[in-house]
Motif scaffolding. Structure first.
Motif, mmCIF file in Angstrom:
data_model
loop_
_atom_site.group_PDB
_atom_site.id
_atom_site.type_symbol
_atom_site.label_atom_id
_atom_site.label_comp_id
_atom_site.label_asym_id
_atom_site.label_seq_id
_atom_site.Cartn_x
_atom_site.Cartn_y
_atom_site.Cartn_z
ATOM 1 N N TYR A 147 0.784 -1.226 0.000
ATOM 2 C CA TYR A 147 0.000 0.000 0.000
ATOM 3 C C TYR A 147 0.819 1.281 0.000
ATOM 4 O O TYR A 147 0.414 2.280 -0.582
ATOM 5 C CB TYR A 147 -0.956 -0.001 1.201
ATOM 6 N N THR A 148 1.966 1.279 0.632
ATOM 7 C CA THR A 148 2.741 2.525 0.753
ATOM 8 C C THR A 148 4.179 2.319 0.323
ATOM 9 O O THR A 148 4.685 1.187 0.306
ATOM 10 C CB THR A 148 2.743 3.031 2.207
ATOM 11 N N SER A 190 2.262 2.340 -8.972
ATOM 12 C CA SER A 190 3.507 2.159 -9.721
ATOM 13 C C SER A 190 3.443 0.901 -10.578
ATOM 14 O O SER A 190 3.884 0.895 -11.736
ATOM 15 C CB SER A 190 4.697 2.064 -8.753
ATOM 16 N N PHE A 191 2.902 -0.161 -10.012
ATOM 17 C CA PHE A 191 2.815 -1.433 -10.734
ATOM 18 C C PHE A 191 1.959 -1.288 -11.995
ATOM 19 O O PHE A 191 2.367 -1.709 -13.091
ATOM 20 C CB PHE A 191 2.218 -2.504 -9.809
ATOM 21 N N ILE A 192 0.781 -0.692 -11.837
ATOM 22 C CA ILE A 192 -0.129 -0.558 -12.973
ATOM 23 C C ILE A 192 0.451 0.382 -14.034
ATOM 24 O O ILE A 192 0.352 0.116 -15.244
ATOM 25 C CB ILE A 192 -1.513 -0.054 -12.494
ATOM 26 N N TRP A 193 1.082 1.482 -13.613
ATOM 27 C CA TRP A 193 1.650 2.414 -14.588
ATOM 28 C C TRP A 193 2.718 1.742 -15.441
ATOM 29 O O TRP A 193 2.766 1.935 -16.665
ATOM 30 C CB TRP A 193 2.195 3.644 -13.892
ATOM 31 N N GLU A 194 3.572 0.936 -14.825
ATOM 32 C CA GLU A 194 4.609 0.244 -15.593
ATOM 33 C C GLU A 194 3.992 -0.726 -16.599
ATOM 34 O O GLU A 194 4.543 -0.938 -17.676
ATOM 35 C CB GLU A 194 5.559 -0.499 -14.654
ATOM 36 N N ASN A 230 3.823 9.370 -7.133
ATOM 37 C CA ASN A 230 3.980 10.093 -5.870
ATOM 38 C C ASN A 230 3.784 11.594 -6.015
ATOM 39 O O ASN A 230 4.137 12.360 -5.119
ATOM 40 C CB ASN A 230 5.374 9.828 -5.286
ATOM 41 N N GLY A 231 3.221 12.021 -7.155
ATOM 42 C CA GLY A 231 3.103 13.457 -7.398
ATOM 43 C C GLY A 231 1.676 13.909 -7.605
ATOM 44 O O GLY A 231 0.721 13.134 -7.508
ATOM 45 N N SER A 260 -0.559 14.733 -18.132
ATOM 46 C CA SER A 260 -0.549 13.827 -16.970
ATOM 47 C C SER A 260 -1.862 13.059 -16.836
ATOM 48 O O SER A 260 -2.944 13.581 -17.132
ATOM 49 C CB SER A 260 -0.315 14.616 -15.685
ATOM 50 N N LEU A 261 -1.737 11.846 -16.348
ATOM 51 C CA LEU A 261 -2.886 11.070 -15.915
ATOM 52 C C LEU A 261 -2.993 11.217 -14.395
ATOM 53 O O LEU A 261 -1.977 11.360 -13.720
ATOM 54 C CB LEU A 261 -2.710 9.593 -16.261
ATOM 55 N N ASN A 262 -4.221 11.177 -13.875
ATOM 56 C CA ASN A 262 -4.335 11.214 -12.420
ATOM 57 C C ASN A 262 -4.386 9.789 -11.867
ATOM 58 O O ASN A 262 -4.454 8.810 -12.620
ATOM 59 C CB ASN A 262 -5.547 12.046 -11.972
ATOM 60 N N HIS A 263 -4.371 9.663 -10.543
ATOM 61 C CA HIS A 263 -4.262 8.346 -9.905
ATOM 62 C C HIS A 263 -5.441 7.440 -10.265
ATOM 63 O O HIS A 263 -5.257 6.263 -10.571
ATOM 64 C CB HIS A 263 -4.183 8.506 -8.384
ATOM 65 N N SER A 264 -6.649 7.981 -10.226
ATOM 66 C CA SER A 264 -7.821 7.144 -10.498
ATOM 67 C C SER A 264 -7.867 6.703 -11.958
ATOM 68 O O SER A 264 -8.333 5.597 -12.267
ATOM 69 C CB SER A 264 -9.107 7.882 -10.131
ATOM 70 N N GLU A 265 -7.378 7.558 -12.871
ATOM 71 C CA GLU A 265 -7.345 7.168 -14.288
ATOM 72 C C GLU A 265 -6.390 5.996 -14.510
ATOM 73 O O GLU A 265 -6.709 5.056 -15.254
ATOM 74 C CB GLU A 265 -6.916 8.361 -15.150
#
Length: 639
Positions: free
Chosen positions: A73-74, A98-102, A168-169, A176-181
Motif C-alpha cells: 500500500y505505501t 507504480s505497478f499498474i503504470w509500468e 507520488n506526485g 498527466s494522468l491522475n491516480h484514479s485514471e
C-alpha cells in the motif's frame, strides 16, 4: 516412539507459511487468500515464504526472466519488504499505482482511446445533469466548470504525444494522468485485453497483493477475471483482513466470496497486542465475522480503559487528566509527565491541527479540493519550500547552529551554487557577501521570537534572491508587494486565494504543521496508523468535532439511531456508517501493544456506557464517566 510436536507461539502459524510456499509452485500454481488479522505477522510470513521460494524455485523463474510481483500500500512498506528480502531482484515490490503504470505505459494509443471514451461519456452526463438541474446553483456552476475543463481536454487530447504519470506526485501537467485514471485504465486492460493478460502472466506468474481489502475493487475484479482465465499459468495471492478495510473503493465482499478451488490459510496468533486488547478486538469483530485471534502466552494482561465525557468540556484538559490517570492505573510513567510517550489517534487531521496549533493554516488549504491530498501528505510544492528550507533554517537559528545554517544555504541558495561560483570567479566574494546579508535579514525576522508570516518571509527572500521561490508563491508575494494598503481584491482563483490567506497566517503554524506531517508529534489519525503499532495508545472519539459523515461513533455507541439509508443498506448487505466505524474502531484499538485509553466525547455519556457494557466490550471497572468535573468509575456507581 511417536513424535509429538510441541506447539509454541513462534511455530503455531508455521503451517501457513508451508501452505503458501506450496501454492507458489510454478508447475502447479494455486491462488489463495490469506486471512491475517491485526498483529498476526503477515509481513513476517511473506518474507519467510519468499526467502524459501528463492531457494526452491528462484533459478527456474530467473531462467525464464520472470519475477514475483509484490504489491503493497505505501512506499514505506515497499522499502521495508525490499530490505527484509535483501533487495532480491527476483521480486518486484511496488505500490499498486507504480505497478499498474509500468504495465500500461507502453500502450499510449490505447490509453488515449480509453481517456477519449471516458471524456465523451462524462461530457454527455454533465450536459444531461445541467439540462435537468436548476441553473445558478453552486452544483450547476461546478458542473459548468467540469464541462468546460473536460471539453477542453478532449479537444487537446490528440495534441499530446506521450502521457506521463508520477505515482507520488500531483500530476497537474496537460499530459498527466491522475491516480484514479491509471487504476481505471489498468483494470480495463487487465480485464478486457488478452495481450495485456499475456504480458502480465509471462512477466509475473504470481502477483501477491498486500492489504488486498483496500485495493480498488475494479482492479481486484480484473485480477480475478484474469486468474480465472489463466489459472494454469497464473496465480493471485491476496493478503489481508476484511475487518481492516477502511477505504471506500475496496471490494466489500472480499474474503467471503473466494472461489472454492483457492487456498484459504489463516494466521490466528496476534503477536502485537497484550491479552486484554486481543480480547477487546475479538469482541469488536464478533458480530461481523466471528473470527478470533489468540494471544501470545508471553504477553502481559495489559490495560484497557474507556473514558466518557461531555462534548462541552475543555478537551485538552480532559486528555491530560486521562493520561495522568493511565499513568497511575498502568504504573507507567510514560503515560504522563515530561517523558510521556503515547500515540494519540484523532478521527481527522483537523482535530490534531486544533490541538497542535496549526488549524488556521490547515483548514485554509484543506478547503480547496485540489490541495487536499498535498496538505494531508506534505507533498504540496509550495509547502515543501517552507518545510525543506525555511523551517530547518528557523530551527537551526533557534539553537544557534551556525554549521546547519551554512549547510542549508550552500545546498539551496542559487547564489552559492557550484556552477554560478565557477561562472563568476571574479565576483565570488560578492556572492558570498550577498548570501550572508540575505541570511542575516531573514534570520532577523525571528529575532527575540517575534512573530512573522509567510508573506514577510517571501518578501525578504525575493529582495535578497537568497532562494528560488516556487512560481505559485512568487506570483502571490509579487501581488502583495504591488498592492496598495487598502486593496484586498480576490484573484478569482480559489487556489491562489487560499495560498495567499495561508501565507498571511503566523509562520509558527507552518512550523507546527511540519512537526505533525514529519511524525514528530504524538498525534496521528485513526486511518493513518493501519499497519503501525505503539506501546501506549489514546484513541480520541468525537463526532461533533470531526464533522465527517462517513463514520459515526454516535451510531456505533447507540447515541444516534440508524437512518432509513442505514436500514436499507443493511437489508441489501451494503456498507453503512456503522459497519465502517466498527472496522475503524477495530483498527485503532489493535494498534496498542501494552495499554489502551479510549476517550469518547458525547452529549449522553450514560448511553455510551450502557451500549459498550451490553456489547461486552468493556467491564464496569474499565469505564470512567466525568461528572461535575470528577472522574467516576462505573463499578462504584452501580455497586
Amino acid at each position: 516412539m511417536q513424535h509429538i510436536e510441541i506447539v509454541t507461539d513462534n511455530n503455531r502459524d508455521n503451517h501457513v507459511d508451508d501452505e503458501i510456499l506450496e501454492y507458489l509452485n510454478p508447475k502447479k500454481p494455486k491462488s489463495f487468500f490469506l486471512f491475517a488479522g491485526a498483529g498476526s505477522g503477515k509481513t513476517r510470513s511473506l518474507v519467510n515464504v519468499l526467502n524459501q521460494f528463492s531457494l526452491c524455485y528462484g533459478y527456474e523463474l530467473r531462467s525464464h526472466r520472470q519475477q514475483i510481483a509484490i504489491i503493497t500500500y505505501t512506499n514505506a512498506a515497499c522499502d521495508e519488504i525490499r530490505r527484509r528480502l535483501n533487495y532480491n531482484a527476483l521480486y518486484s515490490i511496488t505500490t499498486i499505482h507504480s505497478f499498474i503504470w509500468e504495465l500500461i505505459k507502453p500502450f499510449q494509443n490505447d490509453i488515449r482511446e480509453w481517456i477519449k471514451s471516458e471524456l465523451i461519456k462524462d461530457i454527455s452526463e454533465l450536459k444531461t445533469q445541467l439540462q435537468n438541474g436548476r441553473s445558478g446553483t453552486k452544483a450547476a456552476r461546478d458542473r459548468e466548470k467540469k464541462l468546460e475543463s473536460k471539453t477542453k481536454r478532449l479537444n487537446n487530447l490528440d495534441k499530446i504525444r506521450k502521457f506521463s504519470y508520477n505515482p507520488n506526485g500531483d500530476n497537474k501537467s496537460k499530459d498527466s494522468l491522475n491516480h484514479s485514471e491509471v487504476i481505471g485504465i489498468g483494470a480495463y486492460f487487465i480485464s478486457e485485453k488478452p495481450l495485456m493478460q499475456m504480458i502480465l502472466m509471462k512477466k509475473y506468474p504470481f502477483v501477491l497483493i498486500d492489504e488486498s481489502q483496500d485495493t480498488n475493487k475494479e482492479l481486484i475484479e480484473a485480477f480475478f477475471k484474469m486468474q480465472n482465465n489463466r489459472c494454469d499459468k497464473f496465480a493471485l495471492g491476496l493478503f489481508g483482513d476484511t475487518m481492516q478495510r477502511i477505504y471506500f473503493d475496496g471490494k466489500t465482499d472480499l474474503g467471503t466470496n473466494i472461489p472454492e478451488n483457492w487456498g484459504k490459510p489463516e494466521k490466528v496468533m496476534n503477536h502485537r497486542c497484550c491479552k486484554r486488547v486481543v480480547k477487546l478486538i475479538n469482541k469488536i469483530r464478533e458480530t461481523v465475522d466471528g473470527k478470533e485471534q489468540v494471544s501470545r502466552s508471553d504477553k502481559t494482561d495489559g490495560f484497557v480503559r474507556i473514558f466518557i465525557a461531555s462534548c462541552n468540556e475543555d478537551k485538552e484538559k480532559i486528555e491530560k487528566e486521562i493520561a495522568e490517570k493511565m499513568s497511575i492505573i498502568c504504573s507507567d510513567e510514560k503515560w504522563a509527565g515530561d517523558k510521556y510517550d503515547y500515540k494519540m489517534l484523532t478521527l481527522e487531521h483537523q482535530m490534531a491541527a486544533r490541538r497542535l496549533g496549526f488549524s488556521n493554516l490547515f483548514e485554509t488549504l484543506y478547503a480547496v479540493d485540489s490541495l487536499k491530498t498535498g496538505i494531508l501528505d506534505g507533498s504540496l510544492p509550495g509547502m515543501q519550500f517552507f518545510t525543506r528550507i525555511i523551517v530547518p533554517l528557523f530551527r537551526a537559528n533557534k539553537i544557534n547552529d551556525k554549521f546547519s545554517i551554512a549547510k542549508i544555504i550552500r545546498q539551496y541558495s542559487p547564489l552559492l551554487q557550484t556552477k554560478k561560483m565557477k561562472d563568476e570567479k571574479e565576483n565570488q566574494l560578492l556572492l558570498i557577501q550577498k548570501a550572508q546579508e540575505g541570511v542575516d535579514k531573514l534570520l532577523s525576522l525571528w529575532k527575540n521570537d517575534q512573530g512573522t508570516n509567510g508573506i514577510e518571509i517571501l518578501k525578504c527572500i525575493m529582495q535578497s534572491e537568497l532562494f528560488i521561490i516556487p512560481d505559485n508563491l512568487y506570483s502571490i508575494v509579487s501581488r502583495n508587494i504591488e498592492k496598495n494598503e487598502d486593496t484586498k481584491e480576490s484573484s478569482q482563483n480559489e487556489v491562489t486565494d487560499a495560498w495567499e490567506k495561508a501565507l498571511l497566517i503566523s509562520f509558527n503554524e507552518i512550523v507546527k504543521y511540519d512537526e505533525y506531517i514529519s511524525n514528530k508529534t504524538s498525534f496521528a489519525t485513526h486511518q493513518g496508523v493501519k499497519g503501525l503499532e505503539f506501546s501506549r495508545v489514546m484513541v480520541v472519539i468525537d463526532d461533533n468535532e470531526s464533522k465527517g459523515f462517513m463514520f459515526s461513533y454516535d451510531k456505533l455507541f447507540g447515541v444516534k439511531q440508524k437512518t432509513d439509508t442505514d436500514l436499507k443498506n443493511e437489508r441489501e448487505g451494503k456498507d453503512t456508517s456503522i459497519t465502517r466505524t466498527q472496522r475503524l474502531f477495530y483498527v485503532t484499538c489493535s494498534r496498542a501493544e501494552e495499554s489502551l485509553a479510549i476517550v469518547v466525547y458525547s452529549q449522553t455519556p450514560d448511553l455510551v456506557k450502557e451500549t459498550v457494557l451490553d456489547a461486552k466490550w468493556f467491564e464496569e471497572k474499565e469505564i470512567f464517566i466525568r461528572t461535575d468535573g470528577i472522574w467516576i468509575n462505573a463499578a462504584n456507581v452501580n455497586h
